[in-house]
Design a protein around this motif. Structure first.
Motif, PDB file in Angstrom:
ATOM      1  N   ALA A 510     -11.116  33.449   1.608  1.00 24.13           N
ATOM      2  CA  ALA A 510     -10.864  34.815   2.046  1.00 24.13           C
ATOM      3  C   ALA A 510     -11.337  35.808   0.988  1.00 24.13           C
ATOM      4  O   ALA A 510     -11.895  36.868   1.314  1.00 24.13           O
ATOM      5  CB  ALA A 510      -9.376  35.003   2.333  1.00 24.13           C
ATOM      6  N   PHE A 511     -11.126  35.478  -0.288  1.00 26.40           N
ATOM      7  CA  PHE A 511     -11.584  36.378  -1.353  1.00 26.40           C
ATOM      8  C   PHE A 511     -13.100  36.537  -1.309  1.00 26.40           C
ATOM      9  O   PHE A 511     -13.625  37.666  -1.339  1.00 26.40           O
ATOM     10  CB  PHE A 511     -11.159  35.837  -2.716  1.00 26.40           C
ATOM     11  N   PHE A 512     -13.829  35.419  -1.260  1.00 25.59           N
ATOM     12  CA  PHE A 512     -15.290  35.504  -1.260  1.00 25.59           C
ATOM     13  C   PHE A 512     -15.805  36.170   0.021  1.00 25.59           C
ATOM     14  O   PHE A 512     -16.793  36.904  -0.010  1.00 25.59           O
ATOM     15  CB  PHE A 512     -15.899  34.117  -1.447  1.00 25.59           C
ATOM     16  N   LEU A 513     -15.125  35.918   1.142  1.00 22.47           N
ATOM     17  CA  LEU A 513     -15.516  36.593   2.380  1.00 22.47           C
ATOM     18  C   LEU A 513     -15.307  38.098   2.270  1.00 22.47           C
ATOM     19  O   LEU A 513     -16.118  38.889   2.754  1.00 22.47           O
ATOM     20  CB  LEU A 513     -14.694  36.047   3.553  1.00 22.47           C
ATOM     21  N   SER A 514     -14.202  38.486   1.637  1.00 21.25           N
ATOM     22  CA  SER A 514     -13.943  39.919   1.495  1.00 21.25           C
ATOM     23  C   SER A 514     -14.985  40.574   0.590  1.00 21.25           C
ATOM     24  O   SER A 514     -15.421  41.700   0.846  1.00 21.25           O
ATOM     25  CB  SER A 514     -12.528  40.159   0.942  1.00 21.25           C
TER      26      SER A 514
END
Length: 593
Positions: A510-514
């Motif tokens: 989720a962090f890298f997607l954000s």
């Protein structure tokens, strides 16, 4: 062929390690014990191994799908027909059919959740110390949640009925968000995941019996995201006004909702040719609702604003930086606090309060709250000769907030690098506990009853206006809660616990997607493609939300769990985009010319 075989073998090896970590002892507190002879706990080993197995299996499938020369027998065994069906559905540009199937599935799950939470479990509104600040107007709280409580009590006559209200409001908002995601992503399955994953998340469901703002913040967050997705599909006055109204309600329920204002410039960018409509529709309702809240506080307490707690919160965050020799308007107080804090961050909180099964109580967060209520505010009261309040949540003296804020700002100005490290550590902690599993209900319910019994003693007269305080001392009810404590893991918790095995992987994904979503803002395609727009908006407001609570608040699990529906939406958008990229060639081959 060799790379494919290596991926398959590595997947089996990682899955084997995960299985050993899971089955090498009882499931519960023992998961925190070391894995075999390593310094790593069984829980961490399980999460890392399971996450690696998932990633490797994804790589295996990607290689297999795109291997043009794969033997037909291998494709048959792995379901090439199913791949072609997935490819065709992902390439479809029309809205998915059979809406009744979506609503039937969502309705059935919502019914089962109601049975699990309101029939199999005792219906009891669990109050916490902060709850008292929402039972009547308070200068340190915004008034949105207080009005909800008053409405529920006015209709039902008892605060306990807020439990089914909060539960079903959350379930309805999950369904609405899933329905709009279904339209934007053009996928029945994606819409179902966005709706059903939060419904089956015990971490979100236990917000329902808790009389705190998180439940309705989740409701308005989901409705806000649904309104934004509706605007992405079709910009109308109604849709854009719902974006503004839901944002306004988020802010007056939990002022942290102000972070979602970061999404307004992005909407203006998406709809540059209709910017006046977007600006009026989003900010108009926000200004009206915030103005009403500010006027209410002006009339009652003599100040215009959402609350008077920002300075206190900032002082708590910057507490480790307070020094007696720093430039400050209150040098004597700063000197006193530095002496109070010596050894404090080592000794507090007691060890037994730090670790719960399936939930790490972050020491930094607990010490920030303890610094506020056990050190900073008592020191300021002593300086001003103020009495100790009977109910801290209802205490109001404007000097407390002003002096605390001054100390916090002085500490930050004196050591900006130190404050940057505190904020960074909070930010990392927020991501680390993204999509948390939280404590089992067998622990949560008895613990919440103990807390509620202590809160009743603070102000039984105030509580008697909304409920019968004696309900928390009822032996029959205590026996019901005791049975919950002895029942172990309940069926409603298993879906979340199973997915919780992959919590670390999903959190970092989720962090890298954000971060990728923030970059997508600058991608030319984002100005027109609805999926890129949904990704960019979700990423921006998630980063803004985490950023704000990292600066001014401690990093509690209940703060980040409120963002779970947003994280689930972000992950689902990323999954659909990733699958479309993987199956692009198969979709082209399977589409008739």
């Amino acid at each position: 062929m060799i790379l494919l075989a290596l991926c398959f073998v590595a997947t089996l090896a990682a899955a084997g390690v995960a299985a050993v970590a899971l089955l090498s002892g009882p499931i519960g507190v023992e998961l925190q014990k070391p894995f075999l002879s390593t310094p790593v706990s069984r829980l961490v080993a399980l999460q890392i191994a399971a996450s690696l197995a998932l990633i490797l299996f994804g790589g295996f499938l990607t290689l297999l799908v795109n291997w043009q020369g794969a033997p037909k027998g291998l494709h048959a065994v792995c379901g090439a027909g199913w791949w072609r069906h997935v490819a065709r559905s992902l390439r479809c540009q029309n809205a998915p059919q059979r809406p009744a199937l979506f609503w039937a599935g969502v309705g059935l799950v919502a019914l089962l959740v109601n049975v699990a939470m309101l029939v199999d479990l005792p219906v009891m509104a669990f109050i916490e110390p902060d709850t008292l600040g929402y039972l009547k107007p308070s200068a340190v709280r915004s008034g949105g949640y207080m009005l909800i409580i008053k409405a529920v009590v006015a209709v039902s006559g008892d605060l306990k009925w807020i439990v089914p209200v909060q539960l079903n409001a959350m379930l309805a908002s999950f369904a609405v968000l899933g329905w709009t995601a279904r339209g934007v992503l053009r996928s029945q399955a994606a819409g179902g995941i966005v709706a059903l994953a939060p419904m089956l998340s015990s971490g979100l469901l236990i917000l329902a019996p808790t009389v705190m703002t998180e439940a309705f913040f989740v409701v308005f967050l989901c409705l806000h995201l649904a309104a934004v997705l509706s605007v992405i599909q079709r910009l109308t006055w109604f849709n854009i006004s719902m974006v503004g109204l839901t944002l306004a309600l988020m802010i007056v329920v939990r002022p942290n909702g102000i972070s979602f204002l970061a999404g307004v410039p992005l909407l203006l960018f998406f709809f540059k040719d209709r910017w006046r409509m977007v600006l009026t529709g989003t900010l108009g309702p926000v200004l009206l609702v915030v103005l009403a809240q500010g006027m209410a506080h002006q009339h009652t307490f003599g100040f215009f604003g959402l609350h008077k707690f920002g300075g206190i919160s900032l002082a708590g965050a910057a507490a480790p930086l307070i020094r007696g020799d720093m430039p400050s308007a209150y040098p004597d107080l700063a000197q006193d606090l530095e002496g109070r804090f010596k050894g404090y961050y080592v000794d507090f909180p007691p060890f037994e309060e730090r670790d719960y099964p399936f939930e790490m109580a972050h020491v930094a967060s607990l010490t920030a709250v303890g610094a506020i209520f056990k050190q900073i505010l008592p020191a300021i009261r002593a300086k001003l000769n103020l009495p100790e309040p009977q109910v801290v949540a209802l205490e109001y003296d404007p000097r407390l907030n002003a002096i605390s804020g001054s100390l916090g700002l002085s500490a930050i100005q004196n050591d900006p690098w130190g404050f940057f490290k505190i904020v960074t550590s909070n930010y990392i902690a927020n991501w680390h506990i993204t999509l948390p599993v939280r404590v089992p209900m067998a622990i949560y319910y008895p613990r919440s009853l103990d807390i509620a019994q202590g809160v009743v003693e603070q102000d039984p007269q105030l509580l008697s206006q909304v409920m019968d305080p004696g309900a928390y001392q009822d032996p029959a009810r205590a026996e019901e809660i005791k049975k919950v404590g002895g029942a172990g893991i309940r069926p409603i918790e298993w879906p979340r616990l199973v997915i919780g095995v992959f919590q670390l992987a999903l959190a970092y994904l989720a962090f890298f997607l954000s971060m990728g979503g923030l970059l997508a803002i600058f991608k030319r395609k984002a100005a027109a493609d609805r999926m890129y727009r949904a990704l960019a908006y979700s990423a921006l407001v998630l980063q803004a939300g985490y950023g704000l609570i990292s600066i001014g608040n401690a990093s509690f699990v209940r703060y980040t769990v409120a963002f779970d529906p947003l994280v689930i939406l972000l992950l689902t958008i990323g999954a659909v985009m990733g699958l479309r990229a993987i199956f692009a060639d198969q979709g082209a081959e399977s589409t008739p010319s």
